[in-house]
Write a protein that holds these residues in place. Structure first.
Motif: not given
Length: 621
Positions: A564-566, A571-572, A593-597
Protein backbone atom coordinates in the motif's frame (compact mmCIF):
# COMPACT_ATOMS: atom_id res chain seq x y z
CA UNK A 1 51.76 27.55 44.99
CA UNK A 2 50.67 30.08 42.36
CA UNK A 3 51.94 28.46 39.21
CA UNK A 4 48.95 27.53 37.04
CA UNK A 5 50.46 24.33 35.60
CA UNK A 6 51.50 23.13 39.05
CA UNK A 7 47.99 23.69 40.42
CA UNK A 8 46.46 21.98 37.38
CA UNK A 9 48.76 18.99 38.01
CA UNK A 10 47.68 18.84 41.67
CA UNK A 11 43.99 18.99 40.75
CA UNK A 12 44.30 16.22 38.16
CA UNK A 13 46.58 14.03 40.28
CA UNK A 14 44.25 14.25 43.28
CA UNK A 15 41.25 13.52 41.06
CA UNK A 16 42.80 10.44 39.43
CA UNK A 17 44.00 8.91 42.73
CA UNK A 18 40.88 9.68 44.80
CA UNK A 19 38.40 8.63 42.10
CA UNK A 20 40.25 5.35 41.52
CA UNK A 21 40.14 4.57 45.25
CA UNK A 22 36.50 5.67 45.53
CA UNK A 23 35.41 3.48 42.59
CA UNK A 24 37.37 0.51 43.96
CA UNK A 25 35.48 0.89 47.25
CA UNK A 26 32.19 1.04 45.37
CA UNK A 27 31.42 4.64 46.39
CA UNK A 28 31.20 6.27 42.94
CA UNK A 29 33.22 8.99 41.27
CA UNK A 30 31.43 11.99 42.84
CA UNK A 31 32.61 11.10 46.34
CA UNK A 32 36.15 10.66 45.00
CA UNK A 33 36.17 14.16 43.51
CA UNK A 34 34.79 15.66 46.73
CA UNK A 35 37.45 13.96 48.87
CA UNK A 36 40.13 15.09 46.41
CA UNK A 37 38.99 18.67 46.94
CA UNK A 38 38.99 18.25 50.70
CA UNK A 39 42.54 16.89 50.68
CA UNK A 40 44.17 19.52 48.46
CA UNK A 41 42.05 22.41 49.74
CA UNK A 42 43.19 25.24 52.01
CA UNK A 43 41.84 23.63 55.18
CA UNK A 44 43.68 20.27 54.98
CA UNK A 45 46.92 19.99 52.96
CA UNK A 46 46.72 23.53 51.62
CA UNK A 47 48.21 22.74 48.22
CA UNK A 48 45.77 25.09 46.48
CA UNK A 49 43.42 27.91 47.30
CA UNK A 50 45.01 29.43 50.38
CA UNK A 51 43.36 32.75 49.59
CA UNK A 52 40.20 31.04 48.28
CA UNK A 53 40.17 33.06 45.03
CA UNK A 54 41.35 30.35 42.66
CA UNK A 55 38.95 27.82 44.19
CA UNK A 56 36.01 30.16 43.72
CA UNK A 57 37.01 30.78 40.09
CA UNK A 58 37.17 27.02 39.46
CA UNK A 59 33.79 26.56 41.16
CA UNK A 60 32.16 29.30 39.08
CA UNK A 61 33.56 27.95 35.82
CA UNK A 62 32.48 24.40 36.70
CA UNK A 63 28.96 25.53 37.61
CA UNK A 64 28.64 27.65 34.46
CA UNK A 65 29.60 24.83 32.10
CA UNK A 66 27.70 22.17 34.01
CA UNK A 67 24.47 24.18 33.98
CA UNK A 68 24.87 24.86 30.27
CA UNK A 69 25.02 21.10 29.67
CA UNK A 70 22.06 20.49 32.00
CA UNK A 71 20.04 23.10 30.10
CA UNK A 72 21.10 21.59 26.78
CA UNK A 73 19.67 18.22 27.84
CA UNK A 74 16.34 19.77 28.86
CA UNK A 75 14.35 18.74 25.77
CA UNK A 76 11.07 20.70 25.63
CA UNK A 77 9.31 17.73 23.97
CA UNK A 78 10.29 15.39 26.79
CA UNK A 79 9.32 18.09 29.26
CA UNK A 80 5.84 18.30 27.73
CA UNK A 81 5.35 14.53 27.88
CA UNK A 82 5.90 14.46 31.65
CA UNK A 83 4.52 17.93 32.44
CA UNK A 84 1.95 16.56 34.93
CA UNK A 85 4.65 14.68 36.82
CA UNK A 86 6.93 17.72 36.82
CA UNK A 87 4.26 20.13 38.04
CA UNK A 88 2.75 17.72 40.59
CA UNK A 89 5.91 16.25 42.10
CA UNK A 90 7.98 19.42 41.71
CA UNK A 91 5.40 21.69 43.32
CA UNK A 92 4.87 19.27 46.22
CA UNK A 93 8.62 19.00 46.91
CA UNK A 94 9.43 22.69 46.48
CA UNK A 95 6.41 23.99 48.39
CA UNK A 96 6.73 21.47 51.23
CA UNK A 97 10.48 21.95 51.74
CA UNK A 98 10.40 25.75 51.38
CA UNK A 99 7.47 26.23 53.79
CA UNK A 100 8.87 23.94 56.51
CA UNK A 101 12.39 25.41 56.25
CA UNK A 102 11.07 28.98 56.24
CA UNK A 103 8.92 28.29 59.31
CA UNK A 104 11.87 26.75 61.22
CA UNK A 105 14.18 29.66 60.34
CA UNK A 106 11.59 32.33 61.20
CA UNK A 107 10.07 30.92 64.40
CA UNK A 108 12.90 28.76 65.82
CA UNK A 109 16.00 30.67 64.68
CA UNK A 110 14.46 34.18 64.83
CA UNK A 111 15.69 35.15 61.37
CA UNK A 112 13.95 37.77 59.22
CA UNK A 113 11.22 36.65 56.84
CA UNK A 114 13.23 37.54 53.72
CA UNK A 115 16.26 35.66 55.01
CA UNK A 116 14.12 32.68 56.07
CA UNK A 117 12.45 32.39 52.66
CA UNK A 118 15.83 32.66 50.89
CA UNK A 119 17.25 29.85 53.08
CA UNK A 120 14.10 27.87 52.26
CA UNK A 121 14.89 28.24 48.54
CA UNK A 122 18.49 27.15 49.19
CA UNK A 123 17.48 23.98 51.05
CA UNK A 124 14.84 23.11 48.42
CA UNK A 125 17.43 22.72 45.64
CA UNK A 126 18.95 19.28 44.99
CA UNK A 127 22.12 18.40 43.12
CA UNK A 128 21.38 17.74 39.44
CA UNK A 129 24.94 16.55 38.84
CA UNK A 130 24.99 14.01 41.68
CA UNK A 131 21.49 12.68 41.07
CA UNK A 132 21.71 12.28 37.28
CA UNK A 133 25.09 10.55 37.56
CA UNK A 134 23.80 8.25 40.32
CA UNK A 135 20.63 7.39 38.35
CA UNK A 136 22.77 6.54 35.33
CA UNK A 137 25.31 4.47 37.31
CA UNK A 138 22.60 2.53 39.17
CA UNK A 139 20.50 1.90 36.03
CA UNK A 140 17.45 3.68 37.47
CA UNK A 141 16.56 5.65 34.31
CA UNK A 142 13.38 3.68 33.56
CA UNK A 143 12.33 3.08 37.17
CA UNK A 144 9.56 5.05 38.86
CA UNK A 145 12.11 6.55 41.25
CA UNK A 146 14.40 7.61 38.40
CA UNK A 147 11.58 9.23 36.41
CA UNK A 148 10.16 10.97 39.50
CA UNK A 149 13.59 12.25 40.55
CA UNK A 150 14.15 13.62 37.05
CA UNK A 151 10.76 15.36 37.16
CA UNK A 152 11.59 17.04 40.49
CA UNK A 153 14.98 18.16 39.17
CA UNK A 154 13.40 19.69 36.07
CA UNK A 155 10.96 21.65 38.21
CA UNK A 156 13.82 22.90 40.41
CA UNK A 157 15.88 23.95 37.38
CA UNK A 158 12.95 25.96 36.01
CA UNK A 159 12.06 27.30 39.46
CA UNK A 160 15.47 28.97 39.77
CA UNK A 161 14.51 31.66 37.22
CA UNK A 162 11.57 33.16 39.17
CA UNK A 163 13.42 32.59 42.46
CA UNK A 164 16.38 34.69 41.29
CA UNK A 165 13.96 37.45 40.24
CA UNK A 166 12.06 37.25 43.55
CA UNK A 167 14.98 37.41 46.00
CA UNK A 168 15.77 41.12 45.34
CA UNK A 169 12.12 41.90 46.19
CA UNK A 170 12.55 40.08 49.52
CA UNK A 171 15.43 42.44 50.27
CA UNK A 172 13.14 45.40 49.55
CA UNK A 173 10.53 44.09 51.97
CA UNK A 174 13.10 44.35 54.76
CA UNK A 175 14.55 47.64 53.52
CA UNK A 176 17.99 46.04 53.31
CA UNK A 177 20.59 48.20 51.56
CA UNK A 178 21.73 46.43 48.41
CA UNK A 179 25.35 46.31 47.39
CA UNK A 180 27.01 44.37 44.59
CA UNK A 181 30.38 42.70 44.38
CA UNK A 182 30.36 42.77 40.57
CA UNK A 183 29.86 46.00 38.66
CA UNK A 184 26.45 46.15 37.02
CA UNK A 185 24.79 48.70 34.80
CA UNK A 186 21.94 48.71 37.33
CA UNK A 187 24.05 49.60 40.37
CA UNK A 188 22.23 52.19 42.45
CA UNK A 189 18.92 51.70 40.62
CA UNK A 190 15.64 50.76 42.40
CA UNK A 191 15.25 47.04 43.00
CA UNK A 192 11.96 46.94 41.07
CA UNK A 193 13.81 48.21 38.01
CA UNK A 194 16.45 45.53 38.58
CA UNK A 195 13.78 42.81 38.71
CA UNK A 196 12.22 44.09 35.49
CA UNK A 197 15.66 44.14 33.87
CA UNK A 198 16.22 40.50 34.88
CA UNK A 199 12.91 39.42 33.32
CA UNK A 200 13.71 41.51 30.25
CA UNK A 201 17.16 39.90 29.89
CA UNK A 202 15.64 36.42 30.07
CA UNK A 203 13.08 37.38 27.40
CA UNK A 204 15.85 38.75 25.15
CA UNK A 205 17.79 35.49 25.51
CA UNK A 206 14.83 33.39 24.31
CA UNK A 207 14.09 35.76 21.42
CA UNK A 208 17.73 35.73 20.32
CA UNK A 209 17.79 31.93 20.63
CA UNK A 210 14.75 31.47 18.42
CA UNK A 211 15.43 34.09 15.75
CA UNK A 212 19.22 34.46 15.62
CA UNK A 213 20.98 31.44 17.14
CA UNK A 214 19.17 28.76 15.12
CA UNK A 215 19.85 30.46 11.76
CA UNK A 216 23.44 31.00 12.88
CA UNK A 217 23.97 27.30 13.56
CA UNK A 218 22.33 26.45 10.26
CA UNK A 219 24.98 28.61 8.54
CA UNK A 220 27.73 27.05 10.66
CA UNK A 221 26.44 23.59 9.66
CA UNK A 222 27.09 24.33 6.01
CA UNK A 223 30.77 25.01 6.75
CA UNK A 224 31.39 21.41 7.90
CA UNK A 225 34.05 22.66 10.36
CA UNK A 226 33.51 20.85 13.67
CA UNK A 227 35.47 23.18 15.96
CA UNK A 228 33.25 26.09 14.93
CA UNK A 229 30.35 24.41 16.76
CA UNK A 230 32.30 24.44 20.01
CA UNK A 231 33.33 28.06 19.44
CA UNK A 232 29.73 29.04 18.66
CA UNK A 233 28.41 27.31 21.77
CA UNK A 234 31.02 28.98 23.98
CA UNK A 235 30.25 32.33 22.32
CA UNK A 236 26.61 31.93 23.28
CA UNK A 237 27.40 30.80 26.84
CA UNK A 238 29.84 33.61 27.52
CA UNK A 239 27.63 36.22 25.86
CA UNK A 240 24.55 35.23 27.82
CA UNK A 241 26.57 34.96 31.05
CA UNK A 242 27.89 38.50 30.55
CA UNK A 243 24.36 39.77 29.91
CA UNK A 244 23.08 38.19 33.13
CA UNK A 245 26.04 39.61 35.05
CA UNK A 246 25.20 43.09 33.73
CA UNK A 247 21.73 42.87 35.25
CA UNK A 248 23.17 41.60 38.52
CA UNK A 249 22.58 37.85 38.25
CA UNK A 250 24.91 34.87 38.28
CA UNK A 251 26.60 33.88 34.98
CA UNK A 252 25.69 30.29 35.88
CA UNK A 253 21.99 31.07 35.54
CA UNK A 254 22.67 32.65 32.16
CA UNK A 255 24.52 29.53 31.03
CA UNK A 256 21.58 27.35 32.07
CA UNK A 257 19.15 29.51 30.10
CA UNK A 258 21.49 29.40 27.09
CA UNK A 259 21.44 25.61 27.27
CA UNK A 260 17.63 25.57 27.38
CA UNK A 261 17.56 27.85 24.32
CA UNK A 262 19.61 25.27 22.41
CA UNK A 263 17.80 22.20 23.82
CA UNK A 264 15.61 21.73 20.75
CA UNK A 265 18.19 22.90 18.24
CA UNK A 266 18.81 20.35 15.44
CA UNK A 267 22.55 20.75 16.07
CA UNK A 268 22.40 20.03 19.83
CA UNK A 269 23.89 16.51 19.56
CA UNK A 270 26.84 17.80 17.54
CA UNK A 271 27.38 20.44 20.24
CA UNK A 272 27.10 17.82 22.99
CA UNK A 273 29.63 15.58 21.26
CA UNK A 274 32.10 18.45 20.92
CA UNK A 275 31.72 19.40 24.59
CA UNK A 276 31.46 15.80 25.86
CA UNK A 277 35.25 15.26 26.25
CA UNK A 278 35.27 18.18 28.70
CA UNK A 279 31.99 17.41 30.44
CA UNK A 280 33.15 14.81 32.97
CA UNK A 281 36.33 16.72 33.73
CA UNK A 282 34.42 19.99 34.24
CA UNK A 283 32.04 18.25 36.62
CA UNK A 284 35.03 16.76 38.38
CA UNK A 285 36.61 20.20 38.78
CA UNK A 286 33.31 21.49 40.15
CA UNK A 287 33.15 18.76 42.81
CA UNK A 288 36.82 19.20 43.67
CA UNK A 289 36.14 22.91 44.14
CA UNK A 290 33.12 22.12 46.34
CA UNK A 291 35.23 19.82 48.50
CA UNK A 292 37.98 22.40 48.84
CA UNK A 293 35.55 25.14 49.93
CA UNK A 294 34.39 23.21 52.99
CA UNK A 295 35.51 25.53 55.80
CA UNK A 296 36.81 23.16 58.45
CA UNK A 297 37.66 26.16 60.59
CA UNK A 298 33.95 26.95 60.96
CA UNK A 299 33.10 23.26 61.39
CA UNK A 300 35.71 22.94 64.16
CA UNK A 301 34.59 26.17 65.86
CA UNK A 302 30.83 25.47 65.60
CA UNK A 303 30.45 21.69 65.12
CA UNK A 304 27.00 21.45 66.75
CA UNK A 305 25.56 24.26 64.62
CA UNK A 306 26.90 22.78 61.37
CA UNK A 307 25.80 19.25 62.35
CA UNK A 308 22.34 20.52 63.30
CA UNK A 309 21.98 22.41 60.02
CA UNK A 310 23.18 19.38 58.03
CA UNK A 311 20.93 16.85 59.76
CA UNK A 312 18.00 19.27 59.97
CA UNK A 313 18.03 20.33 56.30
CA UNK A 314 18.46 16.79 54.98
CA UNK A 315 15.81 15.47 57.40
CA UNK A 316 13.26 18.09 56.28
CA UNK A 317 13.83 17.21 52.63
CA UNK A 318 13.79 13.46 53.30
CA UNK A 319 10.48 13.68 55.21
CA UNK A 320 8.84 15.68 52.41
CA UNK A 321 10.22 13.34 49.74
CA UNK A 322 9.22 10.19 51.66
CA UNK A 323 5.69 11.58 51.98
CA UNK A 324 5.64 12.19 48.21
CA UNK A 325 6.83 8.62 47.67
CA UNK A 326 3.97 7.29 49.80
CA UNK A 327 1.54 9.56 47.91
CA UNK A 328 2.83 8.09 44.62
CA UNK A 329 2.46 4.60 46.17
CA UNK A 330 6.11 3.65 45.75
CA UNK A 331 7.17 0.43 47.51
CA UNK A 332 8.80 1.19 50.86
CA UNK A 333 12.36 0.59 49.64
CA UNK A 334 11.77 2.87 46.63
CA UNK A 335 10.38 5.63 48.87
CA UNK A 336 13.57 5.47 50.97
CA UNK A 337 15.70 5.60 47.83
CA UNK A 338 13.73 8.59 46.50
CA UNK A 339 14.14 10.43 49.83
CA UNK A 340 17.89 9.77 50.06
CA UNK A 341 18.56 10.52 46.40
CA UNK A 342 17.17 14.08 46.54
CA UNK A 343 17.93 14.94 50.17
CA UNK A 344 21.17 16.90 49.62
CA UNK A 345 21.41 20.62 48.86
CA UNK A 346 22.44 21.19 45.23
CA UNK A 347 24.73 23.35 43.16
CA UNK A 348 22.06 25.99 42.48
CA UNK A 349 22.31 26.76 46.21
CA UNK A 350 25.73 28.32 45.55
CA UNK A 351 24.12 30.64 43.01
CA UNK A 352 21.24 31.62 45.36
CA UNK A 353 23.62 32.08 48.31
CA UNK A 354 25.90 34.30 46.26
CA UNK A 355 22.96 36.52 45.28
CA UNK A 356 21.63 36.56 48.86
CA UNK A 357 25.03 37.61 50.19
CA UNK A 358 25.46 40.22 47.43
CA UNK A 359 22.21 42.00 48.34
CA UNK A 360 22.85 41.54 52.09
CA UNK A 361 19.79 39.40 52.73
CA UNK A 362 22.14 36.71 54.10
CA UNK A 363 24.97 37.86 56.36
CA UNK A 364 28.52 36.51 56.28
CA UNK A 365 28.02 34.13 59.23
CA UNK A 366 24.98 32.40 57.76
CA UNK A 367 26.61 32.40 54.34
CA UNK A 368 29.57 30.44 55.74
CA UNK A 369 27.26 28.11 57.68
CA UNK A 370 25.12 27.33 54.64
CA UNK A 371 28.12 26.98 52.31
CA UNK A 372 29.64 24.35 54.59
CA UNK A 373 26.25 22.63 55.03
CA UNK A 374 25.67 22.48 51.27
CA UNK A 375 29.11 21.02 50.55
CA UNK A 376 28.84 18.47 53.38
CA UNK A 377 25.39 17.36 52.21
CA UNK A 378 26.91 16.57 48.80
CA UNK A 379 29.64 14.55 50.50
CA UNK A 380 27.17 12.68 52.69
CA UNK A 381 24.73 11.71 49.89
CA UNK A 382 26.95 9.10 48.13
CA UNK A 383 27.70 7.57 51.56
CA UNK A 384 23.97 7.38 52.38
CA UNK A 385 23.32 5.83 48.97
CA UNK A 386 25.95 3.17 49.70
CA UNK A 387 24.44 2.44 53.14
CA UNK A 388 20.98 2.23 51.61
CA UNK A 389 22.19 -0.18 48.95
CA UNK A 390 24.12 -2.40 51.39
CA UNK A 391 21.76 -2.55 54.37
CA UNK A 392 18.44 -0.63 54.13
CA UNK A 393 17.11 -1.90 50.78
CA UNK A 394 17.92 -5.60 51.44
CA UNK A 395 16.23 -5.30 54.86
CA UNK A 396 13.09 -3.74 53.36
CA UNK A 397 13.09 -6.14 50.42
CA UNK A 398 14.05 -4.74 47.03
CA UNK A 399 11.00 -4.40 44.80
CA UNK A 400 11.56 -3.85 41.07
CA UNK A 401 9.74 -0.70 40.01
CA UNK A 402 10.36 -0.75 36.29
CA UNK A 403 7.46 -2.24 34.40
CA UNK A 404 8.01 -5.49 32.59
CA UNK A 405 7.83 -5.44 28.83
CA UNK A 406 4.34 -6.06 27.48
CA UNK A 407 3.59 -8.13 24.39
CA UNK A 408 2.84 -5.93 21.42
CA UNK A 409 -0.82 -6.00 20.50
CA UNK A 410 -0.73 -2.81 18.43
CA UNK A 411 1.58 -0.05 17.30
CA UNK A 412 1.08 2.07 20.43
CA UNK A 413 3.19 -0.43 22.41
CA UNK A 414 5.91 -0.24 19.78
CA UNK A 415 5.99 3.54 19.97
CA UNK A 416 6.38 3.44 23.72
CA UNK A 417 8.98 0.73 24.10
CA UNK A 418 11.20 0.56 21.00
CA UNK A 419 13.92 2.97 19.98
CA UNK A 420 15.00 3.13 16.33
CA UNK A 421 17.81 5.30 14.98
CA UNK A 422 18.38 5.96 11.29
CA UNK A 423 21.90 7.15 10.46
CA UNK A 424 21.85 8.82 7.06
CA UNK A 425 18.60 10.03 5.53
CA UNK A 426 19.23 9.86 1.81
CA UNK A 427 16.79 8.06 -0.48
CA UNK A 428 17.24 4.70 1.28
CA UNK A 429 16.95 5.96 4.87
CA UNK A 430 14.22 8.39 3.85
CA UNK A 431 12.01 5.64 2.42
CA UNK A 432 12.37 3.48 5.54
CA UNK A 433 11.77 6.47 7.81
CA UNK A 434 8.60 7.50 5.97
CA UNK A 435 7.19 3.96 6.07
CA UNK A 436 7.85 3.66 9.81
CA UNK A 437 6.52 7.12 10.61
CA UNK A 438 3.42 6.49 8.47
CA UNK A 439 2.71 3.60 10.84
CA UNK A 440 3.15 5.83 13.91
CA UNK A 441 6.55 4.35 14.80
CA UNK A 442 8.86 7.16 15.96
CA UNK A 443 12.47 7.24 14.79
CA UNK A 444 15.44 9.42 15.64
CA UNK A 445 17.29 10.51 12.51
CA UNK A 446 20.92 11.60 12.37
CA UNK A 447 22.27 13.24 9.22
CA UNK A 448 25.27 15.43 8.38
CA UNK A 449 23.62 17.49 5.63
CA UNK A 450 22.50 20.81 7.17
CA UNK A 451 20.05 21.61 4.35
CA UNK A 452 18.45 18.17 4.56
CA UNK A 453 18.15 18.44 8.36
CA UNK A 454 16.35 21.77 7.98
CA UNK A 455 13.93 20.39 5.36
CA UNK A 456 13.19 17.22 7.33
CA UNK A 457 12.45 19.22 10.47
CA UNK A 458 9.90 21.25 8.53
CA UNK A 459 8.32 17.99 7.40
CA UNK A 460 7.94 16.90 11.02
CA UNK A 461 10.77 14.35 11.36
CA UNK A 462 12.72 14.00 14.60
CA UNK A 463 16.09 14.73 12.98
CA UNK A 464 19.38 16.13 14.29
CA UNK A 465 22.55 17.29 12.61
CA UNK A 466 25.65 15.30 13.44
CA UNK A 467 28.36 12.90 12.33
CA UNK A 468 27.08 9.41 13.18
CA UNK A 469 30.63 8.00 13.11
CA UNK A 470 31.46 10.05 16.22
CA UNK A 471 31.20 7.90 19.35
CA UNK A 472 30.40 10.98 21.42
CA UNK A 473 27.43 11.85 19.21
CA UNK A 474 26.19 8.25 19.31
CA UNK A 475 26.36 8.35 23.11
CA UNK A 476 24.64 11.75 23.26
CA UNK A 477 21.61 10.39 21.33
CA UNK A 478 21.54 7.29 23.56
CA UNK A 479 22.47 4.68 20.96
CA UNK A 480 23.28 2.17 23.71
CA UNK A 481 19.55 2.16 24.56
CA UNK A 482 18.44 1.72 20.93
CA UNK A 483 16.90 -1.55 19.77
CA UNK A 484 17.83 -1.02 16.11
CA UNK A 485 20.19 1.24 14.19
CA UNK A 486 19.68 1.48 10.42
CA UNK A 487 23.07 2.30 8.88
CA UNK A 488 22.41 4.10 5.59
CA UNK A 489 25.20 6.67 5.24
CA UNK A 490 27.09 7.81 2.19
CA UNK A 491 29.70 7.16 0.88
CA UNK A 492 29.96 3.36 1.43
CA UNK A 493 33.29 3.55 3.29
CA UNK A 494 31.77 5.97 5.84
CA UNK A 495 28.82 3.62 6.34
CA UNK A 496 31.21 0.72 6.80
CA UNK A 497 33.14 2.75 9.39
CA UNK A 498 29.86 3.42 11.24
CA UNK A 499 28.99 -0.28 11.28
CA UNK A 500 32.45 -1.12 12.69
CA UNK A 501 32.05 1.49 15.44
CA UNK A 502 28.60 0.18 16.37
CA UNK A 503 29.77 -3.44 16.37
CA UNK A 504 32.81 -2.66 18.51
CA UNK A 505 31.34 -0.20 21.02
CA UNK A 506 27.63 -1.13 21.13
CA UNK A 507 27.48 -4.89 20.50
CA UNK A 508 23.95 -5.27 21.94
CA UNK A 509 22.39 -2.98 19.33
CA UNK A 510 21.05 -4.74 16.22
CA UNK A 511 22.32 -3.01 13.08
CA UNK A 512 20.32 -3.00 9.82
CA UNK A 513 22.83 -2.26 7.04
CA UNK A 514 22.36 -0.68 3.63
CA UNK A 515 24.93 -1.99 1.15
CA UNK A 516 25.71 0.16 -1.89
CA UNK A 517 26.20 -2.78 -4.25
CA UNK A 518 26.84 -6.52 -4.41
CA UNK A 519 30.57 -6.16 -3.59
CA UNK A 520 29.76 -3.97 -0.60
CA UNK A 521 27.20 -6.55 0.59
CA UNK A 522 29.78 -9.35 0.31
CA UNK A 523 32.12 -7.43 2.64
CA UNK A 524 29.47 -7.05 5.33
CA UNK A 525 28.41 -10.68 5.06
CA UNK A 526 32.03 -11.85 5.35
CA UNK A 527 32.31 -9.80 8.56
CA UNK A 528 29.43 -11.79 10.07
CA UNK A 529 26.55 -9.35 9.61
CA UNK A 530 23.26 -10.88 8.50
CA UNK A 531 20.87 -7.92 8.17
CA UNK A 532 22.41 -6.55 4.94
CA UNK A 533 20.28 -5.08 2.12
CA UNK A 534 21.35 -3.67 -1.25
CA UNK A 535 19.90 -0.25 -1.96
CA UNK A 536 17.03 0.92 -4.16
CA UNK A 537 13.49 2.07 -3.45
CA UNK A 538 11.96 -1.40 -3.33
CA UNK A 539 14.76 -2.73 -1.12
CA UNK A 540 14.21 0.17 1.27
CA UNK A 541 10.48 -0.62 1.40
CA UNK A 542 11.35 -4.26 2.02
CA UNK A 543 13.65 -3.26 4.89
CA UNK A 544 10.79 -1.14 6.24
CA UNK A 545 8.49 -4.18 6.17
CA UNK A 546 11.19 -6.25 7.91
CA UNK A 547 11.28 -3.59 10.63
CA UNK A 548 7.49 -3.71 10.97
CA UNK A 549 7.70 -7.47 11.51
CA UNK A 550 10.50 -7.06 14.05
CA UNK A 551 8.32 -4.54 15.88
CA UNK A 552 5.34 -6.88 16.21
CA UNK A 553 3.25 -6.92 12.99
CA UNK A 554 2.45 -10.20 11.32
CA UNK A 555 4.19 -11.03 8.04
CA UNK A 556 0.91 -10.62 6.14
CA UNK A 557 0.13 -7.21 7.69
CA UNK A 558 3.68 -5.94 7.10
CA UNK A 559 3.55 -7.01 3.44
CA UNK A 560 0.14 -5.37 2.94
CA UNK A 561 1.37 -2.13 4.50
CA UNK A 562 4.45 -2.14 2.27
CA UNK A 563 2.46 -2.73 -0.92
CA UNK A 564 0.00 0.00 0.00
CA UNK A 565 2.94 2.33 0.78
CA UNK A 566 4.45 1.67 -2.69
CA UNK A 567 1.18 2.42 -4.49
CA UNK A 568 0.49 5.59 -2.51
CA UNK A 569 4.12 6.73 -2.86
CA UNK A 570 4.02 6.36 -6.66
CA UNK A 571 0.89 8.53 -6.79
CA UNK A 572 2.40 11.03 -4.38
CA UNK A 573 5.62 11.20 -6.42
CA UNK A 574 3.70 12.47 -9.44
CA UNK A 575 1.98 15.20 -7.44
CA UNK A 576 5.20 16.35 -5.77
CA UNK A 577 7.06 16.51 -9.09
CA UNK A 578 5.00 19.60 -9.98
CA UNK A 579 6.36 21.53 -6.96
CA UNK A 580 10.08 20.71 -6.90
CA UNK A 581 11.08 24.21 -8.02
CA UNK A 582 9.32 25.96 -5.12
CA UNK A 583 10.63 24.75 -1.73
CA UNK A 584 7.81 26.24 0.35
CA UNK A 585 5.12 24.71 -1.84
CA UNK A 586 7.00 21.41 -1.95
CA UNK A 587 7.14 21.22 1.88
CA UNK A 588 3.44 22.12 2.19
CA UNK A 589 2.34 19.52 -0.36
CA UNK A 590 4.75 16.94 1.11
CA UNK A 591 3.23 17.31 4.57
CA UNK A 592 -0.27 16.95 3.12
CA UNK A 593 0.67 13.90 1.05
CA UNK A 594 2.44 12.24 3.96
CA UNK A 595 -0.54 12.82 6.25
CA UNK A 596 -2.88 11.24 3.68
CA UNK A 597 -0.49 8.35 3.21
CA UNK A 598 -0.27 7.80 6.95
CA UNK A 599 -4.05 7.85 7.36
CA UNK A 600 -4.41 5.39 4.47
CA UNK A 601 -2.01 2.91 6.08
CA UNK A 602 -3.62 3.22 9.50
CA UNK A 603 -7.11 2.71 8.06
CA UNK A 604 -5.94 -0.37 6.16
CA UNK A 605 -4.45 -1.89 9.31
CA UNK A 606 -7.59 -1.07 11.32
CA UNK A 607 -9.86 -2.70 8.75
CA UNK A 608 -7.75 -5.85 8.59
CA UNK A 609 -7.84 -6.19 12.35
CA UNK A 610 -11.59 -5.63 12.49
CA UNK A 611 -12.02 -8.33 9.85
CA UNK A 612 -9.84 -10.73 11.84
CA UNK A 613 -11.79 -10.00 15.03
CA UNK A 614 -15.08 -10.64 13.19
CA UNK A 615 -13.78 -13.92 11.73
CA UNK A 616 -12.58 -15.01 15.17
CA UNK A 617 -15.97 -14.23 16.71
CA UNK A 618 -17.84 -16.14 13.96
CA UNK A 619 -15.56 -19.15 14.39
CA UNK A 620 -16.09 -19.13 18.14
CA UNK A 621 -19.86 -18.98 17.73
Amino acid sequence: MNDFLAQAFIFLFAAVICVLISKKLGMGSVLGYLFAGVLIGPFVLGFVGKDGADIMHATEFGVVMMLFLVGLELDPKEFWKIRKEIIGLGTAQALGTTLITTAVCYFALNLGMGTSITIGFVVTMSSTAIILQTISEKGLNKSDVGKSSFAVLLFQDIMVIPVMALIPLLAVSKKIPISTTHSSMLDGQPVLMKTMAILGAITVIFLVGNYIVNPLFKSVGRLQIREIYTASALLLVIGVSLLMQQVGLSPALGAFIAGVVLANNPYKHQLESDIEPFKALLLGIFFIAVGSTINFGIIAAEPLIILSLLVGSMAIKAIVLFAIGKWKKFPKDQSFLFAILLSQIGEFAFVILALGKTINIIDQTWYDYLLATTALSMVVTPILMLLNEKWISPYLGLTPSAKNDQPYDDLSHISADKKIIIAGFGDFGNTIGRLLQANDIPTLVLDNDAERVDHLRKLGFNVYYGDATSINILKSIGVEKADYVIAAMDPPDVNQHLVEILHKNFPDVEVIIRAKNRKNAYEYLQDGFTEVYRENFFTAVYVGSVMLEKLGLSHEDARTQSELFIRSDRASLRKLAKNIHNLEDYITVSRLEFEQQSNLLKESLRQKRETKDTDTTDTTE
